[in-house]
Design an enzyme around this catalytic site. Structure first.
Site, short mmCIF file in Angstrom:
data_model
loop_
_atom_site.label_atom_id
_atom_site.label_comp_id
_atom_site.label_asym_id
_atom_site.label_seq_id
_atom_site.Cartn_x
_atom_site.Cartn_y
_atom_site.Cartn_z
N CYS A 34 0.83 -1.22 0.00
CA CYS A 34 0.00 0.00 0.00
C CYS A 34 0.86 1.26 0.00
CB CYS A 34 -0.91 0.01 1.23
SG CYS A 34 -1.99 -1.43 1.37
N VAL A 70 6.10 -20.27 -6.60
CA VAL A 70 5.57 -21.63 -6.59
C VAL A 70 4.99 -21.93 -7.97
CG1 VAL A 70 3.77 -23.13 -5.64
CG2 VAL A 70 5.06 -21.62 -4.13
N ALA A 96 -1.01 -17.61 0.80
CA ALA A 96 -1.23 -16.16 0.99
C ALA A 96 -0.49 -15.41 -0.12
CB ALA A 96 -0.75 -15.73 2.37
N THR A 97 -0.79 -15.78 -1.35
CA THR A 97 -0.06 -15.26 -2.51
C THR A 97 -0.59 -13.91 -3.00
OG1 THR A 97 -1.47 -16.71 -3.85
CG2 THR A 97 0.76 -17.47 -3.37
N GLU A 169 -9.79 7.28 -17.18
CA GLU A 169 -10.69 6.35 -16.49
C GLU A 169 -11.91 6.05 -17.37
OE1 GLU A 169 -12.72 3.92 -14.52
OE2 GLU A 169 -10.91 4.55 -13.45
N TYR A 274 -5.02 -23.95 3.84
CA TYR A 274 -5.75 -22.73 4.19
C TYR A 274 -5.36 -21.63 3.20
CZ TYR A 274 -6.79 -24.99 8.66
OH TYR A 274 -7.23 -25.86 9.63
#
Length: 319
Positions: A34, A70, A96-97, A169, A274
């Site tokens: 962020c 991976v 958690a990619t 946009e 998970y």
């Protein structure tokens, strides 16, 4: 039974030994994506971007693998294969990619001078290109495709560098996914009334406008718009949204829709796997519909939920 050689001493939690390995496609220590637009503006230096240092992993006896993504998960062998040829075995696995930027099918999007604000590596490339091409010094123009959070923050970051910025946009307002017409108008007006310094110029907005082609022989020279106009620009930053990073799960057996489908425990259709963060598809408690909440704070809470629900990751690297 162990399927390989344990390479690190385990940590002990509530009397249980846990072997943890962190596999990352990036080479940098954990950082907040962020904050990347603020790195572009030099508001945050590189050294302050990292959330953790290497001592964190050593202290917690976490085995790390940096710089290789991976490429395959084998449910039968309970293994994770990396692009560099290494294989890790697991008893429990957390995916958690995160997300990857959406790459719109715009002709010329692969030309030199087109960038995405998604990783620290690409943010460095943006800064290097600005310096190399003397974007600010020569008064060159930068087009940003997309007026979401990242697009607007990047536009402001470039403006602080004294760079001419055009935001393009497709929709009729900025921040359309989070603001209605009235609030979007207020935000738009606020942006263009911010105090200017350092030669900052007003950001030019082209709303209800689509880019149909990025032109230039090998390097960006202009963007062609749906209305037939051609805008001369020297750099393009694409920020039209993100999607879950799940391509490596193709044919793996892990259930996916838009993201990895998880239950309230962040558990997938495979009991020992998970998922958490931008990659996870949960259920919206208000609408009851599947949803992906690609927000930093949600990712943190989802990770905690996965960990608290008897998530005991044990990794072994083959001999």
């Amino acid at each position: 039974e162990p399927r390989g050689v344990q390479r690190r001493e385990p940590i002990v939690v509530h009397g249980k030994e846990i072997h943890i390995a962190l596999l990352s496609s990036e080479r940098e220590l954990a950082y907040s994506p962020c904050a990347l637009p603020y790195v572009i503006s030099d508001s945050i230096p590189y050294k302050r971007l990292a959330r953790l240092d290497n001592n964190f992993y050593k202290k917690n006896k976490v085995q790390t693998s940096w710089g290789s993504p991976v490429c395959k998960i084998d449910l039968g062998r309970k293994s994770v294969a990396l692009k560099n040829g290494k294989t890790f075995f697991y008893d429990k696995l957390l995916i958690a990619t995160g997300s990857v930027p959406i790459k719109p099918a715009i002709p010329g999007i692969d030309k030199t001078g087109v960038f995405f604000v998604d990783t620290l590596k690409n943010t460095r490339r943006i800064k290097d290109y600005i310096r190399k091409e003397k974007i600010a010094k020569l008064g060159k123009q930068v087009a940003i495709i997309g007026a979401g959070f990242t697009g607007i923050e990047t536009a402001l970051a470039l403006r602080q560098q004294g760079i001419n910025v055009i935001v393009i946009e497709m929709l009729d307002r900025i921040l359309a996914k989070v603001l209605d017409d009235d609030f979007a108008r207020l935000a738009h007006n606020k942006i263009n009334t911010l105090p200017a310094s350092n030669g900052e110029k007003e950001i030019e907005f082209k709303l209800s406008t689509a880019v149909t082609e990025i032109k230039g022989k090998t390097k960006v020279k202009s963007v062609h718009l749906h209305n037939g106009k051609n805008l001369p620009v020297d750099m393009v930053i694409v920020s039209v949204g993100v999607r879950p990073n799940i391509d490596f799960l193709k044919d793996s057996g892990v259930a996916v829709n838009k993201g990895i489908i998880v239950n309230d425990r962040m558990q997938t259709n495979e009991p020992d796997i998970y998922a958490a963060g931008d990659v996870a598809e949960t259920v919206d408690y208000i609408t009851g519909e599947p949803t992906i909440s690609a927000i930093w704070s949600n990712a943190i809470e989802q990770g905690k939920v996965a960990g608290l629900n008897n998530f005991m990751p044990v990794f072994f690297e083959p001999a």
